[in-house]
Design a protein around this motif. Structure first.
Motif, PDB file in Angstrom:
ATOM      1  N   LYS A 129       7.047  10.239   9.356  1.00  0.00           N
ATOM      2  CA  LYS A 129       6.968   8.804   9.283  1.00  0.00           C
ATOM      3  C   LYS A 129       5.406   8.190   8.958  1.00  0.00           C
ATOM      4  N   GLU A 130       4.568   8.819   9.606  1.00  0.00           N
ATOM      5  CA  GLU A 130       3.272   8.288   9.647  1.00  0.00           C
ATOM      6  C   GLU A 130       2.613   8.702   8.251  1.00  0.00           C
ATOM      7  N   THR A 131       2.769  10.017   7.765  1.00  0.00           N
ATOM      8  CA  THR A 131       2.376  10.447   6.477  1.00  0.00           C
ATOM      9  C   THR A 131       2.752   9.566   5.280  1.00  0.00           C
ATOM     10  N   LYS A 136       2.459   5.008   1.058  1.00  0.00           N
ATOM     11  CA  LYS A 136       3.144   3.741   0.343  1.00  0.00           C
ATOM     12  C   LYS A 136       1.905   2.861   0.043  1.00  0.00           C
ATOM     13  N   GLY A 137       0.844   2.744   0.871  1.00  0.00           N
ATOM     14  CA  GLY A 137      -0.430   1.717   0.081  1.00  0.00           C
ATOM     15  C   GLY A 137      -0.880   2.584  -0.951  1.00  0.00           C
ATOM     16  N   GLU A 185      13.120  10.731   6.069  1.00  0.00           N
ATOM     17  CA  GLU A 185      14.660  11.175   6.052  1.00  0.00           C
ATOM     18  C   GLU A 185      15.342  11.187   4.346  1.00  0.00           C
ATOM     19  N   LEU A 186      14.800  10.233   3.649  1.00  0.00           N
ATOM     20  CA  LEU A 186      15.134   9.971   2.251  1.00  0.00           C
ATOM     21  C   LEU A 186      14.575  11.096   1.463  1.00  0.00           C
ATOM     22  N   LEU A 187      13.257  11.303   1.865  1.00  0.00           N
ATOM     23  CA  LEU A 187      12.589  12.366   1.215  1.00  0.00           C
ATOM     24  C   LEU A 187      13.215  13.853   1.397  1.00  0.00           C
TER      25      LEU A 187
END
Length: 433
Positions: A129-131, A136-137, A185-187
């Motif tokens: 989640k962190e990576t 995203k930015g 999860e989607l990745l």
């Protein structure tokens, strides 16, 4: 391994499909010191609706997820893969297109180690989640950069006109809003569906012993466990000719207007070797009509309607095909009108004559032969093109075999006004729309 020789070009290609489904193609070029490796999955930006592996339900993933996944593949728990390639004396890169994602390296040393690194990092995903949130930015900045690029906006403006329902009109990187919905999860779901070896191919070109190389690859793959190969079910919305938007325009901070004319291919795209023949026939047709050897080109250039930015292209990929002709122009309406007139009268155009065809063929064959001396060209184009058993090395005899009548038949079938669309970018201060 299956061995195929192209005696006219003095080239030999070796191919084999491994037990896990991975397709391997080797092209020894021992007169070169450099070696390129490309690892490609048939997963691109248009694949946003599909049935995930181990599911029976159609899912819609956020736009841009294939490109996002490409970015994340290089980051591992113990560091950045680029650094690992650098220590091995290799340069690495990756790219996502509408229909595929490719990872590559080039190196003059440590080729075996670099092949292993390429296979391992693509086949060992690491997402948290962190990576994901951090990425995203970075990608949002990339998207915003392309939104300010006039030529990019011109091209996607045309795609929006021609493919308003098909995901082809969506930017490969997605939108700032869509990537915010991407999760680890989607990745993983997308990765597990599309990164199975049976949906991938490895292409290696350059200095190598093919027998040693295939054994190296087999040994690497034998150490890994993969689930059973299953057919991937993708979904694309139905479109009709009535969905094509004939014209649209936007205003941007440009000094000179831009215009582009597109012709959408309607019906099922040709496949296999037939696709390569079709594309080559269209390339010849466009070169005859508006290429630099045509009277049309000289006339438009002399009158200032076109300049050195003028270009044309024909794209044929999985689920779509289209032609586009565009560039900067002082008179966008005059540009699009005259290009449409040239295309609509193509079948009876004086440009389509035997002497001109011979000239264009010689020019095209010369360009192909020159390009085949470049490992970069071969590496970047070979894995991108999906023509069944046909390859780049079949191109010269295909060019030579195409007749003027074939070109005229294609002109009559393809160049119809109901398939056409126009998009303009106008300077903000001069626009009256």
């Amino acid at each position: 391994m299956e061995k195929k020789q192209y005696e006219q070009l003095n080239e030999t290609i070796y191919t084999e499909t491994l037990s896990n489904g991975l397709s391997v193609t080797l092209l020894p070029k021992n007169e070169f010191h450099k070696t390129y490796g490309l690892f490609t999955t048939k997963y691109g930006s248009i694949d946003n609706q599909f049935i995930p592996r181990d599911s029976d339900q159609l899912t819609r993933v956020p736009d841009g997820i294939a490109h996002f996944l490409e970015h994340k593949m290089f980051e591992k728990e113990d560091g950045d893969v680029f650094n690992l390639f650098g220590k091995l004396g290799a340069s690495a890169n990756a790219f996502t297109s509408f229909t595929q994602t490719s990872y590559l390296f080039s190196s003059t040393t440590n080729v075996d180690e670099n092949i292993g690194t390429l296979l391992d990092f693509v086949q060992e995903p690491y997402f948290t989640k962190e990576t994901v949130d951090k990425e995203k930015g970075i990608i949002a900045q990339e998207i915003q950069m392309y939104e300010d690029e006039p030529d990019w906006r011109l091209f996607f403006g045309l795609l929006g006109n021609m493919y308003p329902k098909h995901p082809l009109h969506i930017d490969i990187a997605g939108t700032v809003d869509s990537i915010m919905d991407i999760t680890a999860e989607l990745l993983h779901e997308s990765y597990n569906t599309f990164y199975h070896p049976s949906n991938m191919n490895l292409f290696v070109v350059g200095k190598m012993d093919p027998e040693e190389m295939i054994q190296l690859i087999k040994t690497n793959q034998a150490k890994k466990n993969f689930s059973e190969a299953t057919e991937i079910e993708r979904y694309f919305p139905e479109e009709t000719t009535a969905d094509i938007k004939p014209f649209d325009s936007i205003k941007m901070a440009v000094k000179r207007p831009k215009s582009i004319v597109g012709i959408k291919g309607v019906g099922r795209a040709p496949e296999g070797k037939g696709a390569l023949v079709y594309k080559t026939t269209m390339d010849l047709l466009l070169a005859l009509l508006v290429g630099p050897t045509s009277d049309n080109y000289l006339r438009l250039y002399d009158t200032g309607i076109i300049d050195d930015s003028f270009s044309y292209d024909f794209s044929l990929e999985r689920t779509f095909y289209f032609a586009d002709i565009g560039g900067d122009t002082k008179e966008p309406e005059a540009f699009s009108n005259v290009i449409k007139e040239i295309l609509l009268t193509a079948k009876v155009s004086p440009e389509l004559n035997q002497a001109h065809l011979v000239l264009v063929k010689k020019r095209m064959i010369g360009q192909v032969l020159q390009s085949l001396n470049s490992l970069e060209y071969i590496a970047s184009h070979y894995s991108q093109q999906n023509y069944g058993e046909a390859t780049l090395f079949d191109l010269v005899p295909i060019i030579d075999s195409i007749t003027l009548n074939q070109i005229k038949v294609l002109a009559e079938e393809f160049m119809q006004e109901k398939y056409m669309s126009v998009f303009h970018i106008l300077p903000k201060e001069d626009s009256k729309t």
